[in-house]
Design an enzyme around this catalytic site. Sequence first.
Site, short mmCIF file in Angstrom:
data_model
loop_
_atom_site.label_atom_id
_atom_site.label_comp_id
_atom_site.label_asym_id
_atom_site.label_seq_id
_atom_site.Cartn_x
_atom_site.Cartn_y
_atom_site.Cartn_z
N TYR A 192 0.81 -1.23 0.00
CA TYR A 192 0.00 0.00 0.00
C TYR A 192 0.84 1.29 0.00
O TYR A 192 2.02 1.25 0.27
CB TYR A 192 -1.09 0.01 1.05
CG TYR A 192 -0.77 -0.03 2.54
CD1 TYR A 192 0.50 0.05 3.05
CD2 TYR A 192 -1.83 -0.15 3.44
CE1 TYR A 192 0.71 0.02 4.42
CE2 TYR A 192 -1.62 -0.19 4.81
CZ TYR A 192 -0.35 -0.09 5.28
OH TYR A 192 -0.14 -0.12 6.62
N GLU A 193 0.19 2.36 -0.32
CA GLU A 193 0.84 3.66 -0.54
C GLU A 193 1.94 3.53 -1.61
O GLU A 193 2.99 4.15 -1.52
CB GLU A 193 1.42 4.24 0.76
CG GLU A 193 0.51 4.23 1.97
CD GLU A 193 -0.88 4.77 1.72
OE1 GLU A 193 -1.10 5.37 0.64
OE2 GLU A 193 -1.74 4.57 2.57
#
Lengths: 266, 574
Positions: free
Chosen positions: B433-434
């Site tokens: 994620y990110e």
Amino acid sequence: MPYNCAVIVREIWDTRDLVGTVLKEDGGLNEAVLTTRFEPEDLNALEMALQLKDKQGGKVTAISVGQPRNVDVLRECLYRDVDAVVRVDVPSVKDFDTATLARMIANTAQKAGPFDLILAGLDIVDGENSLLGTHVAASLGVDAVTYVDALDEIAPGRVVCKRQIENGSEVVETKLPALLVVGVALLKDDPRTPRSAKATLKLKHKKTPIPVSTLQDLGIGDPASLKTTVLAGYEGIPQRVIESKQVDPNDEPSLKSMLDDIRRGG
Amino acid sequence: MIENFYSDNEDLKFHMEKMVDWKKIVQLKENLGSSDCNYENAEEALKTYLEMLQDPIGEIAAKRIAPRAAEVDKIGCAYENGEVKFPDGLKKNIQDLTDAQLMGITIPTRYGGLNMPKIFYVAATEIISRADASLMNFFGLQGIAETISVFASEELKQKYLPKMCSGEWTGAMALTEADAGSDLGAVMCKAEIDASQNPETGEWKIKGTKRFITNGCGDVILVLARSEDPQKYGGGRGLSFFIVPKTPAVKVRRIEHKLGIHGSPTCELYFDNAPGYLVGQRGRGLAKYTAWLMAAARLTVAAQAVGICQAAVAEAVKYANEREQFGKKIKEFSQVADMLIDMQVYTEAARTLLYVTSQIIDLQEGAEMRGIKEDERKYSKFADVLTPLAKYYACELCNKISSDAIQIHGGNGFTTEYPVERLYRDARITNIYEGTSQIQVNWAILRILKGDLDELFKELSGKRYAQADLNALSDKVRKSQEALKECVEFVKGKETEYRDVVAKKVCDIVVDLLVSYLFLAQAEKWDYKRKVAKKFIQDALPRIELNRQYVLSGNGLELDILNQQDSPVAAGSR
């Protein structure tokens, strides 16, 4: 309805994770190698006072005796949102017995009060005697309840609390003002688990001057005259050396001999 | 029970107390001596920061959050009748963070925040994540308030920030959609405004679906939506950024059932003409605001990864000290000891890159605030490469280190009796994620090839030490640095496809060189770090050589292996 509380707070030796020699040869404490911490039992008492304030309103005042060494317990109280603090301005608590300290605290409370409740933690610094709270109560002439685990009810003129007794607990009622000696928080999620500092209060109070009361302010001329005990002699505790033994788990006679040793207290 | 997650962490303390140039950071950040500043001088600020890391942050993490982590993971979040239900432990955790007033760390004090530097926030995030990695997804969402603080209008700031700082409102960022993950330019969620309203201040209507939204059930959602006519402004240029407060028009449709971070609800959101308010300028939603928010989020995830590394190392060391086999502690077996040493050294390596990056971001933001153009340009160039590298490096390492922690535990580590399996599951999201590791590498490589780190390398490699052994090591690293020059020149002359294939190797060379130099600088201040530096450089030099050879080989992908119709690899998909 709001109730005002005073809490007695102390800085004690930090005896967790001790390494190296903390006792001198004569058995006395080697203070140079020790640091201090906020008496954890007093944090429980403080938490009880703050919870009462959260719920009912009122003011919390923290009182301590002597100069800070590593931890300024009164500033820590400000970080936890107490309303007032007072330091009894004496060089060190070591110079006084429990009765003398109790008189100093009682006079401070009388001067800063009136209070509905005075809270103290179970005392481990007076040789596990837990007497400071009861001495303060005696000095003030108010009722004391010890080993308090919870405040069940508080109403004008009376308080009902649960106290620990052997094999259980009992619920007792007493009149206000009263002094409660708060028990030990054992459970992780004990509602009394003390709160941490608040960030903005840390910013606000990092340099707030701590008000002091001198013995003169408290009307105590010669503290030596308050002393009820005299140190007549001192015998240090000899360092215990415990030697470990390896026992072969498959050898029955060695196992039996180990059990015998344990029974004998060896 | 461990008493405090800051004071028991000598390495983190070392970074905070000895390595950070606080004086410079504080002077940029605070108007020292003025009435709106909390400190008279830099020393006072530093003292306050360090005290704050210990209490409340280290205190709450060790005594309150960590003991609840297993239960939060076991119960997890649930979805019932359109509502997300939190486990009790999570509610208590949020309450504790709120009570300690830690939800607006970097936000200016006039909005109820603490106005602390980024590096302080990163350290706090590491500490909280060590206690419970999933809680980072609440604590670490302060980047949302920060985005509002930097880019939104004064009116929006006044309206939202105080309640976000007090913890009354939590935030979420809604960027991802089912068909717009790494490729956010493909976002379809729409934003429309009635012609009678002022687009700058008026009420927009947001319509569309967002997926994988951490804490999508939160109160203030930053939404990336298509506000411009796709015929005129296609792709990213048509996207703007909106604050969407929680209303009945924001519906949580479901939450994901995930491998890890069970204490963090991942929501699918449907915006049914939900009222929204423009942040900043139209059409800059992706290029400016999302990029800014993502950079902040990447740093936070890197901190989360380092927190997980720390937790995994602590568990592994504890177990290897207690567990006995063949009549001795397992840490006394060389192979186990070797793993433990690696775990420790590479946790320190990830932490090193994390805090150097954080410091540079503070210096950049400070220079920007003060209008010191030259410094801003310099540090922003460094930060743009270091942020993706720090995220990539820490997250890949935390997967490896948490896996090794299970290995040290043997069969016990594979059971839910020990916390390492949770750490391993929680670690797995960090390099996704990110921005996945691959996306981070894509970002970093472009800037490495442009030479954006040259100035930093020049500073680091030019440093001389008072001790001969450190200089000798530094010379070796400098020699190895030639490999980077060679690789960069070689790759520049190749086509994009080849660059993408070897990008990761080039990034690995860069990280190895950077961390080697940074460890040497640390060794000057702490004797223990001499050993760490020596060990790391000993590992890094042959790795750099290996990567150099790979990059210079000119061998691209053997795509035939993948594409051949009768290849065994493709068998599953036929």
